[in-house]
Design an enzyme around this catalytic site. Structure first.
Site, PDB file in Angstrom:
ATOM      1  N   GLN A 213       0.835  -1.198   0.000  1.00  0.00           N
ATOM      2  CA  GLN A 213       0.000   0.000   0.000  1.00  0.00           C
ATOM      3  C   GLN A 213       0.872   1.250   0.000  1.00  0.00           C
ATOM      4  O   GLN A 213       2.100   1.181   0.115  1.00  0.00           O
ATOM      5  CB  GLN A 213      -0.895   0.001   1.242  1.00  0.00           C
ATOM      6  CG  GLN A 213      -0.113  -0.032   2.537  1.00  0.00           C
ATOM      7  CD  GLN A 213      -0.920  -0.514   3.713  1.00  0.00           C
ATOM      8  OE1 GLN A 213      -2.139  -0.498   3.701  1.00  0.00           O
ATOM      9  NE2 GLN A 213      -0.244  -0.962   4.768  1.00  0.00           N
TER      10      GLN A 213
ATOM     11  N   HIS B 152      -8.216   3.904  20.675  1.00  0.00           N
ATOM     12  CA  HIS B 152      -7.558   2.665  21.088  1.00  0.00           C
ATOM     13  C   HIS B 152      -7.897   2.287  22.529  1.00  0.00           C
ATOM     14  O   HIS B 152      -7.921   1.096  22.874  1.00  0.00           O
ATOM     15  CB  HIS B 152      -6.046   2.775  20.878  1.00  0.00           C
ATOM     16  CG  HIS B 152      -5.648   2.642  19.447  1.00  0.00           C
ATOM     17  ND1 HIS B 152      -5.456   3.730  18.631  1.00  0.00           N
ATOM     18  CD2 HIS B 152      -5.469   1.540  18.666  1.00  0.00           C
ATOM     19  CE1 HIS B 152      -5.145   3.311  17.412  1.00  0.00           C
ATOM     20  NE2 HIS B 152      -5.151   1.995  17.404  1.00  0.00           N
TER      21      HIS B 152
ATOM     22  N   ASP C  79       0.966  -0.129  13.609  1.00  0.00           N
ATOM     23  CA  ASP C  79       1.374   1.197  14.069  1.00  0.00           C
ATOM     24  C   ASP C  79       1.772   1.199  15.537  1.00  0.00           C
ATOM     25  O   ASP C  79       2.326   2.183  16.040  1.00  0.00           O
ATOM     26  CB  ASP C  79       0.251   2.208  13.847  1.00  0.00           C
ATOM     27  CG  ASP C  79      -1.095   1.716  14.361  1.00  0.00           C
ATOM     28  OD1 ASP C  79      -1.155   1.261  15.513  1.00  0.00           O
ATOM     29  OD2 ASP C  79      -2.087   1.790  13.604  1.00  0.00           O
TER      30      ASP C  79
ATOM     31  N   GLU D 271       1.081  -8.266  11.552  1.00  0.00           N
ATOM     32  CA  GLU D 271       0.929  -7.143  10.605  1.00  0.00           C
ATOM     33  C   GLU D 271       1.392  -7.578   9.223  1.00  0.00           C
ATOM     34  O   GLU D 271       2.469  -8.152   9.070  1.00  0.00           O
ATOM     35  CB  GLU D 271       1.741  -5.947  11.094  1.00  0.00           C
ATOM     36  CG  GLU D 271       1.906  -4.812  10.089  1.00  0.00           C
ATOM     37  CD  GLU D 271       0.578  -4.189   9.692  1.00  0.00           C
ATOM     38  OE1 GLU D 271       0.365  -4.027   8.470  1.00  0.00           O
ATOM     39  OE2 GLU D 271      -0.227  -3.870  10.590  1.00  0.00           O
TER      40      GLU D 271
ATOM     41  N   ASP E 298      -0.125 -12.337   6.772  1.00  0.00           N
ATOM     42  CA  ASP E 298      -1.550 -12.109   6.627  1.00  0.00           C
ATOM     43  C   ASP E 298      -2.245 -12.770   7.814  1.00  0.00           C
ATOM     44  O   ASP E 298      -2.035 -13.958   8.088  1.00  0.00           O
ATOM     45  CB  ASP E 298      -2.037 -12.712   5.306  1.00  0.00           C
ATOM     46  CG  ASP E 298      -3.542 -12.632   5.145  1.00  0.00           C
ATOM     47  OD1 ASP E 298      -4.019 -11.601   4.640  1.00  0.00           O
ATOM     48  OD2 ASP E 298      -4.226 -13.600   5.512  1.00  0.00           O
ATOM     49  N   ALA E 299      -3.071 -12.008   8.528  1.00  0.00           N
ATOM     50  CA  ALA E 299      -3.669 -12.507   9.763  1.00  0.00           C
ATOM     51  C   ALA E 299      -4.525 -13.747   9.525  1.00  0.00           C
ATOM     52  O   ALA E 299      -4.518 -14.685  10.345  1.00  0.00           O
ATOM     53  CB  ALA E 299      -4.504 -11.404  10.420  1.00  0.00           C
TER      54      ALA E 299
ATOM     55  N   ASP F 297      -7.660  -5.051  15.076  1.00  0.00           N
ATOM     56  CA  ASP F 297      -7.518  -3.631  14.725  1.00  0.00           C
ATOM     57  C   ASP F 297      -7.232  -3.537  13.233  1.00  0.00           C
ATOM     58  O   ASP F 297      -6.131  -3.201  12.799  1.00  0.00           O
ATOM     59  CB  ASP F 297      -6.389  -3.008  15.545  1.00  0.00           C
ATOM     60  CG  ASP F 297      -6.318  -1.497  15.373  1.00  0.00           C
ATOM     61  OD1 ASP F 297      -7.301  -0.907  14.890  1.00  0.00           O
ATOM     62  OD2 ASP F 297      -5.270  -0.912  15.715  1.00  0.00           O
TER      63      ASP F 297
END
Length: 510
Positions: free
Chosen positions: A260, A291, A313, A333, A367-368, A385
């Site tokens: 991205q 959060h 992040d 992530e 990849d989750a 998240d």
């Protein structure tokens, strides 16, 4: 197909090479033009998905409009058969100009016009008409070069066309997009398109052109190449100006990863904002409230081992590690670029409290969904998240299958917290997330928190709320907010008739 058979009666072209060699050059041009045409198509789909969202809808619009327009182009090309050489040369010049500049104009429409839907449809129509006119004219030209039965000529042309499409389809994601970007990649494709079409006509079929026609064709191609070259030279300045129009004048960092585009901005108040593919993901002014609302309710029970899906992040991890008794936090992530910025960028690392310096934090780049499919240890808390479910690539993370995998690694007495999107403005998506989690075998408690403050501009947040779902195997209880930034409350009035979302039947509107 009547025009294919009548082509055999057209006079043989006057060539400076043998017919067999001329036929090879025509088929090579078909290959190049097909590759360029598919790049234009993929460019429109990719940029529209990035600027507008909902990639399934945008791909459907581009493909359907373009195929429809190709039929129109094929019909219109019948009028050019008697002047097939000059007609093909002009069509390729127009296609090079329109296709090459399409990404630039779409981005400009989004940056300064606030939207690019109409431009997307317009370019899909124009490019489709021009691509559709290619094959009938090329059929006429190859018949003039080498006398062939129509069936054999069609087979040769479409073979070259399909192989060229394969080359263009592979070149776009593996070469043009990562190395040149969307704007320069489209402009370079247009240049190759113009050179291939112009060279075929001006060299191989030059004897079929009048002197005036030859000079007109040269002038048109030179003008197109000059426009593309100028646009390429100015692409960097244009992108900078457009980015400032989209994100504001305070862009600090821009990184294009294999996943991205990541943009960090700093507002005049000194807060850091994080954008992923043009969408605001972290608002520095509201980050702590968001959060805290996502993480704190899930931490009211056992929380020794915490799993965070997404959240590269470091902000959710930082919130989790504020609670006593946390022994480890695992972050899964997909994009290592986000993690790298969260570690090294002064603004973002200050915002997450330098969470990556904490030895309890472990990061897995994966990849989750794929990562959860392998047997894992159990976690007391799982925090999802991830981007909104309305973004098509994210819908699999809001499916029954995904929550079923998450439930497998949830320890007894553990809790799952999911960001489910705004309740007020997107209630269908919110309640679909809740129903999907319930269908996966967990008991749910939907809740909401006060949403972001108003922001100007097309990529900024608008006032509203944040919606979340807390889930566990037993009926979860919502802990009090504890003060210190925002509050949350249970959402009641669950509507009837909500169906869960699955991988094969996603139910989130774009």
């Amino acid at each position: 197909m009547v025009h294919l058979s009548t082509c055999r009666d057209s006079p043989r072209a006057r060539l400076s090479v043998r017919p067999g060699t001329g036929r090879v050059f025509v088929l090579a041009t078909v290959f190049v033009c097909a590759a360029c045409g598919l790049v234009y198509e993929l460019e429109l789909v990719a940029l529209a998905s990035y600027l507008i969202g909902d990639s399934v809808t945008q791909a459907s619009v581009v493909l359907s409009v373009m195929v429809f327009a190709m039929g129109i182009g094929s019909l219109l090309a019948k009028r050019l058969r008697l002047r097939a050489a000059v007609g093909f040369g002009l069509i390729e010049a127009a296609l090079a100009l329109v296709g090459g500049c399409s990404a630039l104009v779409l981005y400009a429409a989004f940056a300064w016009g606030g939207g690019s839907r109409y431009a997307l449809v317009g370019f899909s129509l124009m490019i489709g008409v021009l691509i559709g006119a290619e094959i009938p004219l090329l059929m006429t030209l190859i018949q003039r070069v080498s006398r062939q039965d129509p069936g054999g000529a069609v087979a040769d042309l479409f073979a070259a066309d399909y192989v060229g499409a394969l080359a263009g389809g592979l070149a776009f994601p593996f070469f043009l997009l990562p190395l040149l970007g969307q704007l320069t990649g489209a402009l370079l494709t247009g240049t190759v398109n113009a050179v291939a079409g112009g060279a075929l006509v001006l060299w191989l079929f030059r004897e079929d052109l009048t002197r005036r026609g030859r000079w007109w064709l040269i002038a048109v191609n030179v003008l197109v190449l000059a426009v593309l070259a100028t646009a390429t030279a100015l692409a960097g300045d244009f992108e900078l100006a457009a980015r400032r129009a989209v994100y504001g004048p305070h862009v600090r960092v821009t990184v294009r990863t294999g996943v991205q585009e990541i943009v960090l901005t700093r507002s005049p108040r000194g807060t850091v904002d994080l954008f992923l593919n043009g969408r605001l993901r972290v608002d520095g002014r509201d980050e702590r409230r968001y959060h805290k609302a996502l993480v704190a309710p899930a931490m009211s029970g056992p929380h020794r081992r915490v799993l965070i899906l997404g959240g590269g992040d470091g902000l959710a991890a930082a919130e989790a590690m504020k609670h006593r008794g946390v022994a480890s936090v695992t972050v899964v992530e997909l994009d290592p670029g986000v993690e790298r910025l969260a570690r090294t960028d002064p603004g973002l690392s200050a915002l997450n409290g330098h969470a990556y310096r904490d030895p309890r934090l472990h990061v897995i780049t994966a990849d989750a969904f794929t990562w959860l499919r392998s047997p894992r240890q159990r976690y007391d808390v799982i925090i999802s998240d991830l981007p909104d479910p309305g973004i098509t690539p994210s819908t699999k993370f809001y499916s029954e299958e995904f929550y079923g995998l998450a439930a497998r690694v949830l320890a007894p007495g553990g809790r799952l917290a999911v960001h489910a999107g705004p309740v007020e403005t997107r209630p269908d998506s919110f309640w679909t997330v809740e129903e999907t989690i319930r269908t996966a075998g967990l008991r749910t408690l939907p809740y909401r928190a006060a949403g972001p403050a108003a922001r100007p501009g097309p990529t900024r947040a608008t006032p509203g709320d944040w919606g979340f779902v807390l889930a566990s195997r037993a009926r979860p209880l919502l802990s009090p907010d504890g003060g210190g930034g925002g509050s949350w409350a249970e959402v009641r009035g669950r509507p009837a008739g909500i169906a869960p979302s699955t991988l094969v039947h996603p139910r989130y509107p774009g």
